[in-house]
Design a protein around this motif. Structure first.
Motif, short mmCIF file in Angstrom:
data_model
loop_
_atom_site.label_atom_id
_atom_site.label_comp_id
_atom_site.label_asym_id
_atom_site.label_seq_id
_atom_site.Cartn_x
_atom_site.Cartn_y
_atom_site.Cartn_z
N SER A 36 0.83 -1.21 0.00
CA SER A 36 0.00 0.00 0.00
C SER A 36 0.86 1.26 0.00
N GLU A 37 0.23 2.42 -0.19
CA GLU A 37 0.96 3.68 -0.11
C GLU A 37 1.53 3.88 1.29
N ASP A 38 0.81 3.46 2.33
CA ASP A 38 1.35 3.57 3.69
C ASP A 38 2.59 2.72 3.85
N ASP A 39 2.57 1.51 3.29
CA ASP A 39 3.76 0.64 3.34
C ASP A 39 4.92 1.33 2.63
N SER A 40 4.66 1.86 1.46
CA SER A 40 5.69 2.51 0.67
C SER A 40 6.26 3.71 1.42
N TYR A 41 5.40 4.49 2.00
CA TYR A 41 5.84 5.68 2.73
C TYR A 41 6.77 5.29 3.89
N ARG A 42 6.42 4.23 4.61
CA ARG A 42 7.29 3.76 5.72
C ARG A 42 8.66 3.33 5.20
N VAL A 43 8.68 2.67 4.05
CA VAL A 43 9.95 2.25 3.46
C VAL A 43 10.77 3.47 3.05
N ILE A 44 10.12 4.45 2.45
CA ILE A 44 10.82 5.67 2.02
C ILE A 44 11.48 6.36 3.21
N VAL A 45 10.74 6.54 4.28
CA VAL A 45 11.29 7.21 5.46
C VAL A 45 12.43 6.39 6.05
N LYS A 46 12.26 5.09 6.16
CA LYS A 46 13.31 4.22 6.72
C LYS A 46 14.58 4.28 5.87
N MET A 47 14.43 4.14 4.56
CA MET A 47 15.60 4.14 3.69
C MET A 47 16.28 5.50 3.68
N SER A 48 15.51 6.56 3.75
CA SER A 48 16.08 7.90 3.83
C SER A 48 16.89 8.04 5.12
N ASN A 49 16.34 7.57 6.21
CA ASN A 49 17.04 7.65 7.50
C ASN A 49 18.32 6.82 7.50
N ALA A 75 2.48 11.75 -15.38
CA ALA A 75 2.88 11.86 -13.97
C ALA A 75 1.91 11.07 -13.08
N PHE A 76 1.83 9.77 -13.34
CA PHE A 76 0.86 8.92 -12.67
C PHE A 76 0.92 8.98 -11.14
N PHE A 77 2.10 9.10 -10.57
CA PHE A 77 2.26 9.00 -9.13
C PHE A 77 2.69 10.32 -8.51
N LEU A 78 2.27 11.43 -9.10
CA LEU A 78 2.71 12.75 -8.68
C LEU A 78 2.32 13.07 -7.25
N ASN A 79 1.08 12.86 -6.87
CA ASN A 79 0.65 13.24 -5.52
C ASN A 79 1.43 12.49 -4.46
N SER A 84 5.96 12.42 -0.50
CA SER A 84 7.22 11.81 -0.09
C SER A 84 8.36 12.82 -0.13
N GLN A 85 8.42 13.64 -1.17
CA GLN A 85 9.52 14.59 -1.33
C GLN A 85 9.60 15.58 -0.18
N VAL A 86 8.46 16.04 0.31
CA VAL A 86 8.48 17.01 1.41
C VAL A 86 8.76 16.36 2.76
N SER A 87 8.74 15.04 2.79
CA SER A 87 8.92 14.33 4.06
C SER A 87 10.34 13.82 4.29
N VAL A 88 11.16 13.83 3.25
CA VAL A 88 12.53 13.31 3.38
C VAL A 88 13.53 14.31 2.80
#
Length: 164
Positions: A36-49, A75-79, A84-88
């Protein structure tokens, strides 16, 4: 996520500190039982950290193309990428549906995305980068391709209307 973290850490152990490491990640599988997008977001934050250098956002799969219904054709996944961009503090790269120079420039200039990826225009017309630099790139209009077998086309979400 554990395997991803271990692979990343393993790469960092055997490469120089200036070796760039990125990952391509689905924003979502668009399936109730999938990523899910929530799963993806958690991965993004973890990998960024952990220190990954950039993350490329894409999404969906060949059976779940409903993400196309919520896009403007580019730009299918723009939102999700913007969130994500503003969070990492690492570059987010958006891939998916970008076929015109105008759309690519807009995503970087006006939408706050660090980078874009666009494969089809460059694979189908290897002179695309040269044309962009010369200001004569007209974008790419892809024909709607189907298998000709209605059951399969419907399963793939093509169902008679163009998705490209």
């Amino acid at each position: 996520m554990r395997i991803l973290v271990e692979i990343y850490q393993g790469i960092r152990q055997v490469t120089k500190s200036n070796f760039i490491v990125g990952i391509k990640l689905n924003s979502s599988d668009f399936s109730s039982e999938g990523f899910s997008e929530d799963d993806s977001y958690r991965v993004i934050v973890k990998m960024s950290n952990l220190g990954i250098d950039f993350i490329e956002i894409s999404g969906g799969n060949y059976e779940r193309t409903n993400f196309l219904e919520n896009s403007n054709g580019e730009a299918f996944f723009l939102n999700f990428s913007k969130k994500s961009q503003v969070s990492v503090n690492i570059p987010i790269m958006l891939t998916g549906g970008l076929s015109s120079q105008e759309a690519m420039e807009n995503v970087v200039t006006n939408e706050g995305i660090a980078m874009v990826g666009s494969v089809r225009p460059f694979v189908l017309n290897p002179n695309s980068p040269e044309k962009m630099l010369s200001g004569i790139f007209e974008g790419l209009k892809l024909p709607h391709l189907t298998t000709g077998v209605k059951v399969i086309d419907n399963k793939l979400g093509h169902g008679g209307s163009s998705i490209l």
